[in-house]
Design a protein around this motif. Structure first.
Motif, PDB file in Angstrom:
ATOM      1  N   LEU A 109      29.139  19.910 -16.052  1.00 33.73           N
ATOM      2  CA  LEU A 109      27.587  19.870 -16.247  1.00 33.73           C
ATOM      3  C   LEU A 109      27.064  21.376 -16.300  1.00 33.73           C
ATOM      4  CD1 LEU A 109      26.177  16.741 -14.266  1.00 33.73           C
ATOM      5  CD2 LEU A 109      26.991  16.841 -16.624  1.00 33.73           C
ATOM      6  N   LYS A 110      26.085  21.804 -17.056  1.00 26.77           N
ATOM      7  CA  LYS A 110      25.684  23.181 -17.080  1.00 26.77           C
ATOM      8  C   LYS A 110      24.633  23.346 -15.742  1.00 26.77           C
ATOM      9  CE  LYS A 110      22.948  26.308 -19.794  1.00 26.77           C
ATOM     10  NZ  LYS A 110      22.205  26.314 -21.233  1.00 26.77           N
ATOM     11  N   GLY A 111      25.164  24.594 -15.170  1.00 25.72           N
ATOM     12  CA  GLY A 111      24.472  25.056 -14.182  1.00 25.72           C
ATOM     13  C   GLY A 111      25.176  24.108 -12.760  1.00 25.72           C
ATOM     14  N   ILE A 112      25.829  23.122 -12.962  1.00 25.23           N
ATOM     15  CA  ILE A 112      26.478  22.505 -11.606  1.00 25.23           C
ATOM     16  C   ILE A 112      27.828  22.251 -11.714  1.00 25.23           C
ATOM     17  CG2 ILE A 112      26.331  20.200 -10.700  1.00 25.23           C
ATOM     18  CD1 ILE A 112      23.858  19.697 -11.733  1.00 25.23           C
ATOM     19  N   GLY A 113      28.673  22.346 -12.691  1.00 23.40           N
ATOM     20  CA  GLY A 113      30.074  22.284 -12.647  1.00 23.40           C
ATOM     21  C   GLY A 113      30.353  20.731 -12.801  1.00 23.40           C
ATOM     22  N   GLN A 114      31.581  20.516 -12.299  1.00 27.55           N
ATOM     23  CA  GLN A 114      32.072  19.228 -12.212  1.00 27.55           C
ATOM     24  C   GLN A 114      31.103  18.051 -11.389  1.00 27.55           C
ATOM     25  OE1 GLN A 114      36.293  17.892 -12.931  1.00 27.55           O
ATOM     26  NE2 GLN A 114      36.096  17.295 -10.779  1.00 27.55           N
ATOM     27  N   ALA A 115      30.994  16.840 -12.251  1.00 24.14           N
ATOM     28  CA  ALA A 115      30.256  15.601 -11.472  1.00 24.14           C
ATOM     29  C   ALA A 115      31.093  14.541 -12.049  1.00 24.14           C
ATOM     30  CB  ALA A 115      28.711  16.003 -11.890  1.00 24.14           C
ATOM     31  N   LYS A 116      30.552  13.483 -11.442  1.00 26.27           N
ATOM     32  CA  LYS A 116      31.240  12.214 -11.566  1.00 26.27           C
ATOM     33  C   LYS A 116      29.958  11.416 -12.262  1.00 26.27           C
ATOM     34  CE  LYS A 116      34.628   8.649 -10.486  1.00 26.27           C
ATOM     35  NZ  LYS A 116      35.655   8.087  -9.167  1.00 26.27           N
ATOM     36  N   LEU A 117      30.102  10.880 -13.459  1.00 26.46           N
ATOM     37  CA  LEU A 117      29.108  10.238 -13.954  1.00 26.46           C
ATOM     38  C   LEU A 117      29.549   8.871 -14.183  1.00 26.46           C
ATOM     39  CD1 LEU A 117      28.043  12.662 -16.814  1.00 26.46           C
ATOM     40  CD2 LEU A 117      27.454  12.853 -14.215  1.00 26.46           C
ATOM     41  N   PHE A 118      28.173   7.864 -14.039  1.00 25.46           N
ATOM     42  CA  PHE A 118      28.238   6.305 -14.416  1.00 25.46           C
ATOM     43  C   PHE A 118      26.850   5.995 -15.082  1.00 25.46           C
ATOM     44  CE2 PHE A 118      30.731   7.115 -10.795  1.00 25.46           C
ATOM     45  CZ  PHE A 118      31.803   6.417 -10.764  1.00 25.46           C
ATOM     46  N   VAL A 119      26.503   6.606 -16.423  1.00 22.37           N
ATOM     47  CA  VAL A 119      25.166   6.745 -16.851  1.00 22.37           C
ATOM     48  C   VAL A 119      25.285   6.283 -18.182  1.00 22.37           C
ATOM     49  CG1 VAL A 119      24.524   8.613 -15.238  1.00 22.37           C
ATOM     50  CG2 VAL A 119      25.321   9.310 -17.540  1.00 22.37           C
ATOM     51  N   ASP A 120      24.226   5.883 -18.743  1.00 27.65           N
ATOM     52  CA  ASP A 120      23.616   5.732 -20.063  1.00 27.65           C
ATOM     53  C   ASP A 120      22.880   6.886 -20.205  1.00 27.65           C
ATOM     54  OD1 ASP A 120      22.517   5.048 -22.397  1.00 27.65           O
ATOM     55  OD2 ASP A 120      22.858   2.978 -22.249  1.00 27.65           O
ATOM     56  N   THR A 121      23.001   7.626 -20.847  1.00 32.42           N
ATOM     57  CA  THR A 121      22.264   9.023 -21.259  1.00 32.42           C
ATOM     58  C   THR A 121      20.952   8.793 -21.846  1.00 32.42           C
ATOM     59  OG1 THR A 121      23.323   9.579 -23.343  1.00 32.42           O
ATOM     60  CG2 THR A 121      24.277  10.733 -21.166  1.00 32.42           C
ATOM     61  N   GLN A 122      20.887   7.516 -22.297  1.00 28.41           N
ATOM     62  CA  GLN A 122      19.459   7.249 -23.217  1.00 28.41           C
ATOM     63  C   GLN A 122      18.649   6.405 -22.568  1.00 28.41           C
ATOM     64  OE1 GLN A 122      20.783   5.251 -26.876  1.00 28.41           O
ATOM     65  NE2 GLN A 122      21.362   7.304 -27.925  1.00 28.41           N
ATOM     66  N   LYS A 123      18.870   5.992 -21.064  1.00 22.33           N
ATOM     67  CA  LYS A 123      18.157   5.203 -20.224  1.00 22.33           C
ATOM     68  C   LYS A 123      17.835   5.716 -18.889  1.00 22.33           C
ATOM     69  CE  LYS A 123      19.895   0.937 -22.558  1.00 22.33           C
ATOM     70  NZ  LYS A 123      20.680  -0.374 -22.369  1.00 22.33           N
ATOM     71  N   PRO A 124      16.931   6.763 -18.921  1.00 22.79           N
ATOM     72  CA  PRO A 124      16.586   7.419 -17.621  1.00 22.79           C
ATOM     73  C   PRO A 124      16.008   6.548 -16.939  1.00 22.79           C
ATOM     74  CG  PRO A 124      15.477   8.224 -19.520  1.00 22.79           C
ATOM     75  CD  PRO A 124      16.674   7.498 -20.075  1.00 22.79           C
ATOM     76  N   PRO A 125      15.553   6.752 -15.447  1.00 19.47           N
ATOM     77  CA  PRO A 125      15.941   7.848 -14.708  1.00 19.47           C
ATOM     78  C   PRO A 125      17.482   7.795 -14.246  1.00 19.47           C
ATOM     79  CG  PRO A 125      14.488   6.396 -13.246  1.00 19.47           C
ATOM     80  CD  PRO A 125      14.843   5.804 -14.849  1.00 19.47           C
ATOM     81  N   PHE A 126      17.798   8.752 -13.569  1.00 19.41           N
ATOM     82  CA  PHE A 126      19.024   9.066 -13.082  1.00 19.41           C
ATOM     83  C   PHE A 126      19.405   9.166 -11.453  1.00 19.41           C
ATOM     84  CE2 PHE A 126      18.758  10.727 -17.408  1.00 19.41           C
ATOM     85  CZ  PHE A 126      19.606   9.741 -18.145  1.00 19.41           C
ATOM     86  N   ILE A 127      20.037   8.470 -10.911  1.00 19.92           N
ATOM     87  CA  ILE A 127      20.110   8.961  -9.568  1.00 19.92           C
ATOM     88  C   ILE A 127      21.277   9.667  -9.147  1.00 19.92           C
ATOM     89  CG2 ILE A 127      20.792   7.661  -7.039  1.00 19.92           C
ATOM     90  CD1 ILE A 127      19.949   5.070  -8.417  1.00 19.92           C
ATOM     91  N   PHE A 128      20.929  11.043  -8.579  1.00 20.82           N
ATOM     92  CA  PHE A 128      21.766  11.908  -8.067  1.00 20.82           C
ATOM     93  C   PHE A 128      22.089  11.856  -6.479  1.00 20.82           C
ATOM     94  CE2 PHE A 128      20.099  13.408 -11.804  1.00 20.82           C
ATOM     95  CZ  PHE A 128      20.613  14.744 -12.229  1.00 20.82           C
ATOM     96  N   ILE A 129      23.532  11.707  -6.410  1.00 17.42           N
ATOM     97  CA  ILE A 129      24.005  11.566  -4.881  1.00 17.42           C
ATOM     98  C   ILE A 129      25.068  12.644  -4.612  1.00 17.42           C
ATOM     99  CG2 ILE A 129      25.223   9.931  -3.405  1.00 17.42           C
ATOM    100  CD1 ILE A 129      24.664   7.467  -5.256  1.00 17.42           C
ATOM    101  N   ASN A 130      24.798  13.554  -3.772  1.00 11.40           N
ATOM    102  CA  ASN A 130      25.625  14.376  -3.197  1.00 11.40           C
ATOM    103  C   ASN A 130      26.354  13.964  -2.113  1.00 11.40           C
ATOM    104  OD1 ASN A 130      24.592  16.885  -4.777  1.00 11.40           O
ATOM    105  ND2 ASN A 130      22.520  16.686  -3.688  1.00 11.40           N
TER     106      ASN A 130
END
Length: 288
Positions: free
Chosen positions: A233-254
């Motif tokens: 991801l831009k500005g973040i680096g590697q992340a693991k996703l479980f998302v449908d990009t067309q259905k926000p919102p998104f939960i970010f877990i560090n």
């Protein structure tokens, strides 16, 4: 008299299973997830129509002086007086034939055409009746060669079908949204690339309306807007996703092992999951 082409089952599987698989992947699965785009279907319809035309529109008509061959949009006419010999063959070369149980017709000056009438005997009799000078050789193919070729082709067809089914299954599960369970001090993510995260390993949780720009898929799957696995991801680096990009919102877990981003099929469900996860995390979190 009209003679329809014989149709081999294995050839039917090779033709129709991919079509059914593509229809499922472009229509049924996206529609079940609310992502259906008719563009793909409209593009695919002419292809289906063409293959159906070939499959159901291949046959041979014997008139008083002509053999008329049709294979979908392809048409060919051979004058009966030009035919010199008819031989049995299992030559797999591309031809207006839907079976390997074929007849090779020799005519004119060293010309040939291969066909596969369902009623071979009736077809040959029709030709002989109108052209008694035609030579017929029904035993020119070695039986052992027939069997070997048949086994090879069927084995290849089975491998192809299994490969198609495997790819279809993989794509089906890739397009299914992940499911989440919070219990026993853990967050369990089920499905492709799923994992179990200890709530005590979480450093922070947030909910956002957007995710950063995805620059690269490093180890994941992406079918349409459904993304699972590792992405850069831009500005973040590697992340693991479980998302449908067309259905926000998104939960970010560090998490200690890196950022996780996830959501559900419905925005309201994502909100509820966030609240439930946040509450459980506050109860189970330990100093990092």
């Amino acid at each position: 008299m009209y003679f329809s082409s014989k149709r081999d089952i294995w050839l039917g599987l090779l033709l129709w299973i991919p079509i059914i698989a593509v229809l499922v992947l472009t229509t049924w699965i996206p529609a079940s997830n609310g992502q259906y785009d008719p563009t793909g279907t409209f593009i695919f319809i002419p292809i289906v129509a063409f293959i159906a035309w070939l499959w159901f529109g291949t046959g041979y008509r014997v008139t008083d002086n002509e053999l008329k061959i049709k294979c979908g949009p392809i048409r060919k006419i051979i004058y009966l007086e030009e035919i010199t010999k008819i031989e049995s063959t299992r030559n797999p070369i591309s031809s207006p034939a839907l079976s390997l149980d074929r007849l090779e017709i020799k005519y004119g000056e060293s010309k040939t055409v291969i066909i596969s009438p369902q009623n071979k005997e009736g077809f040959i009799n029709q030709i002989i009746e109108k052209c008694p000078t035609v030579t017929v050789d029904g035993n020119n193919v070695d039986i052992s060669s027939k069997k070997r070729m048949s086994v090879r082709i069927r084995f290849g067809a089975i491998i192809a079908v299994l490969a198609i089914v495997g790819v279809g299954t993989f794509m089906y599960f890739s397009n299914k949204p992940a499911s989440y369970t919070i219990q026993g001090g853990t967050l369990k993510i089920s499905g492709e690339y799923g994992e179990v995260i200890k709530l005590s390993d979480i450093a922070g949780i947030a909910i956002k309306d957007q995710i950063p720009e995805i620059q690269l898929k490093t180890n994941g799957s992406g079918l349409g807007s459904m993304l699972k696995g590792y992405f850069k991801l831009k500005g973040i680096g590697q992340a693991k996703l479980f998302v449908d990009t067309q259905k926000p919102p998104f939960i970010f877990i560090n998490v200690k092992s890196g950022l996780r981003i996830m959501n559900t099929e419905e925005p309201s469900e994502t909100d509820q999951l966030y609240k439930k996860l946040l509450e459980a995390w506050k109860q189970n979190a330990t100093p990092m």
